[in-house]
Design an enzyme around this catalytic site. Structure first.
Site, PDB file in Angstrom:
ATOM      1  CG  ASN A   7      -1.850   1.138   1.311  1.00  0.00           C
ATOM      2  OD1 ASN A   7      -1.772   2.070   0.504  1.00  0.00           O
ATOM      3  ND2 ASN A   7      -2.742   1.099   2.274  1.00  0.00           N
ATOM      4  NE  ARG A  98      -6.164   1.597  -0.153  1.00  0.00           N
ATOM      5  CZ  ARG A  98      -6.208   2.720   0.515  1.00  0.00           C
ATOM      6  NH1 ARG A  98      -5.125   3.209   1.070  1.00  0.00           N
ATOM      7  NH2 ARG A  98      -7.340   3.369   0.623  1.00  0.00           N
ATOM      8  CG  HIS A 187     -13.042   3.137   3.400  1.00  0.00           C
ATOM      9  ND1 HIS A 187     -13.724   4.124   4.067  1.00  0.00           N
ATOM     10  CD2 HIS A 187     -11.735   3.353   3.655  1.00  0.00           C
ATOM     11  CE1 HIS A 187     -12.881   4.917   4.694  1.00  0.00           C
ATOM     12  NE2 HIS A 187     -11.649   4.471   4.456  1.00  0.00           N
ATOM     13  NE  ARG A 248     -10.375  12.313   4.834  1.00  0.00           N
ATOM     14  CZ  ARG A 248     -10.279  11.066   4.419  1.00  0.00           C
ATOM     15  NH1 ARG A 248     -11.140  10.590   3.550  1.00  0.00           N
ATOM     16  NH2 ARG A 248      -9.326  10.279   4.868  1.00  0.00           N
ATOM     17  CG  ASP A 289      -6.850   9.475  18.458  1.00  0.00           C
ATOM     18  OD1 ASP A 289      -7.761   8.810  19.008  1.00  0.00           O
ATOM     19  OD2 ASP A 289      -5.770   8.974  18.095  1.00  0.00           O
ATOM     20  N   GLY A 339     -14.935   2.260  15.018  1.00  0.00           N
ATOM     21  CA  GLY A 339     -16.042   1.292  15.032  1.00  0.00           C
ATOM     22  C   GLY A 339     -15.743   0.090  15.911  1.00  0.00           C
ATOM     23  CD  GLU A 389      -9.135  -1.340   4.431  1.00  0.00           C
ATOM     24  OE1 GLU A 389      -8.627  -1.006   5.513  1.00  0.00           O
ATOM     25  OE2 GLU A 389      -9.490  -0.520   3.571  1.00  0.00           O
TER      26      GLU A 389
HETATM   27  P1  AMP Z   1      -7.933   3.360  11.616  1.00  0.00           P
HETATM   28  O1  AMP Z   1      -7.800   4.371  10.528  1.00  0.00           O
HETATM   29  O2  AMP Z   1      -8.939   2.313  11.315  1.00  0.00           O
HETATM   30  O3  AMP Z   1      -6.620   2.806  12.084  1.00  0.00           O
HETATM   31  O4  AMP Z   1      -8.520   4.175  12.874  1.00  0.00           O
HETATM   32  C1  AMP Z   1      -7.770   5.137  13.537  1.00  0.00           C
HETATM   33  C2  AMP Z   1      -8.671   5.899  14.495  1.00  0.00           C
HETATM   34  O5  AMP Z   1      -9.355   4.996  15.372  1.00  0.00           O
HETATM   35  C3  AMP Z   1      -7.888   6.814  15.449  1.00  0.00           C
HETATM   36  O6  AMP Z   1      -7.642   8.054  14.874  1.00  0.00           O
HETATM   37  C4  AMP Z   1      -8.837   6.920  16.614  1.00  0.00           C
HETATM   38  O7  AMP Z   1      -9.722   8.004  16.379  1.00  0.00           O
HETATM   39  C5  AMP Z   1      -9.640   5.644  16.601  1.00  0.00           C
HETATM   40  N1  AMP Z   1      -9.315   4.738  17.723  1.00  0.00           N
HETATM   41  C6  AMP Z   1      -8.278   3.873  17.823  1.00  0.00           C
HETATM   42  N2  AMP Z   1      -8.294   3.233  19.013  1.00  0.00           N
HETATM   43  C7  AMP Z   1      -9.388   3.698  19.666  1.00  0.00           C
HETATM   44  C8  AMP Z   1      -9.973   3.426  20.951  1.00  0.00           C
HETATM   45  N3  AMP Z   1      -9.452   2.541  21.799  1.00  0.00           N
HETATM   46  N4  AMP Z   1     -11.096   4.105  21.289  1.00  0.00           N
HETATM   47  C9  AMP Z   1     -11.655   5.008  20.448  1.00  0.00           C
HETATM   48  N5  AMP Z   1     -11.151   5.289  19.238  1.00  0.00           N
HETATM   49  C10 AMP Z   1     -10.044   4.653  18.841  1.00  0.00           C
END
Ligand code: AMP
Length: 415
Positions: A7, A98, A187, A248, A289, A339, A389
Site C-alpha cells: 500500500n 492497493r 473503502h 474531513r 483522535d 467502530g 483489507e
Molecule cells: P484506523 O484508521 O482504522 O486505524 O482508525 C484510527 C482511528 O481509530 C484513530 O484516529 C482513533 O480516532 C480511533 N481509535 C483507535 N483506538 C481507539 C480506541 N481505543 N477508542 C476510540 N477510538 C479509537
C-alpha cells in the site's frame, strides 16, 4: 501462495506478507507472515516498523528518501537471518497492490499488464493524490521482483455496480460525460470483507441479506450492501463526502464552498480546510483522535461532546437512509479503529433506532474484538468486526493468478 501486499501512499509504504490459497481460506488458516511500514518518507527521520510471528520486532528511525528505498528495506528484512520469515525473495509468488481509484474502467481486481497500466494512469486524474503513488509501487516492485505476477485491487471496485440513480449527482449530465463527475465510493475492500464476514458469523447466505456497514477509522464511510452488492455508499467523487471524519467535514451544503471562495479563501485553502482542518478536529478544537475526545467527553467538555454528537448523528442518519434504500436492514456492522474500539460511538449511533429493530446489548457492546453486540431481542444483528483489507488484497491476488493459470491450462488442452 505467499503474496506481498503493498500500500504505497504519498509519504508512506505499508507491507504485509500473507500466506493464502483457496484451501487455506476454506480452513480459515490464512496467515500474516510479516508486516511493516515506513512513513515520513523524505523527512529527517523516517519511521521503520516491522513485525513477524515469533521474531523480535524491529523499530528504527532512519532517513529514507524514496519509496524504492523503503521497499528495498522491507525485502531485505524479510530474508534477514534474525528477523526474516523467508530464506529467499524467490519465495514471494505474487504482489497485490492497493489502488485507490479504478474509475469507470475497473470493476474488479486485475493482473497488471501494459494495458492495465494505461488505464491506471487515466484514472490518476480522478485521484491525483493517491493513484500516482500506487502506480509507483508497481513500477518499483516490477523492477525489484521481475517476472512475478502483480495484481491491482481497487478501493472503488466493490461500489462499481451501484445503480445510476445512486451514483449520479444532480449536476448537468454533460459534466458526468465530460469529466466522469459522479460518486465512486471508497473503502471497498473493507466493506466487502466486513459485510461478507457478517454473513458468515450469522451463518446466513450473503446473497440473502441487507447489510449496512460502517467503516469508522481515520477516514469514515458507510455502505448499503444488498444481496452481496454495494448499492450505495457515503463517499463520493472523492473520499470527502459523507460521514464526519477525523479532519474531513463530510456532507455539507455546496454553497458553503462558493461562499468561502468568494469571501476570502483560495481553492487550495478551501480544500485544505475541508480535508485537514474540519471533522472531529475542527468541531472540537481538541483532536482528530476519538480517544482524546472520549477522555474530554468524560469530563463533559462541551466541544468534545458536540463533536461526538455530530459524528454519531450523521452515522444514525445514514443507517436510516440505507435501510430505506434497501427496503430493510438485517445486519449492521461497525469496523475501523473507532467502530471496533468505541462502545460510546456505537451506542450513540444506535440509540433511538429501536423502532427499526436495532437494539444494542449494553453488556455485549462493552469491550473489544469481533463479536455480536446486539441484544437477543434485536431484529437486526449488530456486529463489531475487525476489517482485513490486506487479506482481501492477498486473496484477490491469488484468485486472479489461479484463474489465469486455469484459463491457460484449459486453452492448452483445447489446442
Ligand atoms: P484506523 O484508521 O482504522 O486505524 O482508525 C484510527 C482511528 O481509530 C484513530 O484516529 C482513533 O480516532 C480511533 N481509535 C483507535 N483506538 C481507539 C480506541 N481505543 N477508542 C476510540 N477510538 C479509537
Amino acid at each position: 501462495m505467499k503474496v506481498l501486499v503493498l500500500n504505497c501512499g504519498s509519504s508512506s509504504v505499508k507491507f504485509e506478507l500473507i500466506e493464502t490459497s483457496p484451501e487455506l481460506m476454506k480452513k480459515n488458516e490464512e496467515h500474516t507472515l510479516a508486516k511493516g511500514m515506513v512513513d515520513k518518507l523524505g523527512e529527517a527521520y523516517s519511521r521503520h516498523v516491522y513485525n513477524a510471528d515469533g521474531k523480535t520486532p524491529l523499530m528504527e528511525n532512519v532517513p529514507t528518501e524514496t519509496h524504492e528505498q523503503a521497499i528495498r528495506w522491507f525485502l531485505n528484512v524479510l530474508v534477514d537471518p534474525l528477523y526474516g520469515v523467508i530464506s529467499s525473495i524467490d519465495e514471494i509468488q505474487a504482489v497485490g497492490h492497493r489502488m485507490v481509484h479504478g474509475g469507470e474502467e475497473f470493476s474488479g481486481s486485475i493482473i497488471i499488464n501494459e494495458d492495465v497500466m494505461d488505464g491506471l494512469r487515466r484514472c490518476s486524474k480522478l485521484a491525483p493524490l493517491h493513484n500516482p503513488h500506487n502506480i509507483k509501487g508497481y513500477e518499483i516492485t516490477s523492477k525489484l521482483l521481475p517476472g512475478i505476477p502483480e495484481v491491482a485491487v481497487f478501493d472503488t471496485a466493490f461500489h462499481f455496480h451501484m445503480p445510476e440513480y445512486a451514483y449520479l449527482y444532480a449536476l448537468p449530465y454533460e459534466l458526468y460525460i465530460k469529466h466522469q463527475l459522479r460518486r465512486y465510493g471508497f473503502h471497498g475492500t473493507s466493506h466487502r470483507y466486513i459485510s461478507h464476514r457478517a454473513s458468515q458469523l450469522l451463518d446466513k447466505p450473503y446473497k440473502d441479506l441487507k447489510i449496512v456497514t460502517a467503516h469508522l477509522g481515520n477516514g469514515c464511510s458507510m455502505a448499503a450492501v444488498k444481496n452481496g452488492k454495494s448499492v450505495d455508499t457515503s463517499m463520493g467523487f472523492t473520499p470527502l463526502e459523507g460521514l464526519v471524519m477525523g479532519t474531513r467535514c463530510g456532507d455539507l451544503d455546496p454553497a458553503i464552498v462558493t461562499f468561502l471562495l468568494e469571501e476570502y479563501r483560495t481553492p487550495r485553502e478551501v480544500n485544505l480546510l475541508m480535508n485537514k482542518e474540519s471533522g472531529l478536529s475542527g468541531i472540537s478544537g481538541i483532536s482528530n483522535d476519538m480517544r482524546d475526545l472520549e477522555r474530554e467527553y468524560e469530563k463533559k467538555n462541551k466541544r468534545a461532546v458536540l463533536a461526538i454528537d455530530i459524528f454519531c448523528y450523521r452515522i444514525k442518519k445514514y443507517i436510516g437512509a440505507y435501510a430505506a434504500a434497501m427496503g430493510g436492514i438485517d445486519v449492521l456492522v461497525f469496523a475501523g479503529g473507532i467502530g471496533e474500539n468505541s462502545p460510546l460511538v456505537r451506542e450513540r449511533s444506535c440509540t433511538g433506532l429501536e423502532f427499526m429493530g436495532i437494539k444494542l446489548s449494553p453488556e455485549r457492546n462493552e469491550g473489544r474484538g469481533e463479536k455480536l453486540v446486539s441484544a437477543d431481542d434485536s431484529k437486526v444483528a449488530v456486529f463489531v468486526i475487525q476489517t482485513k483489507e490486506e487479506l482481501v488484497i492477498a486473496r484477490d491476488t491469488a484468485d486472479c493468478i489461479l484463474k489465469k493459470e486455469r484459463a491457460e491450462k484449459a486453452a492448452s488442452v483445447k489446442k
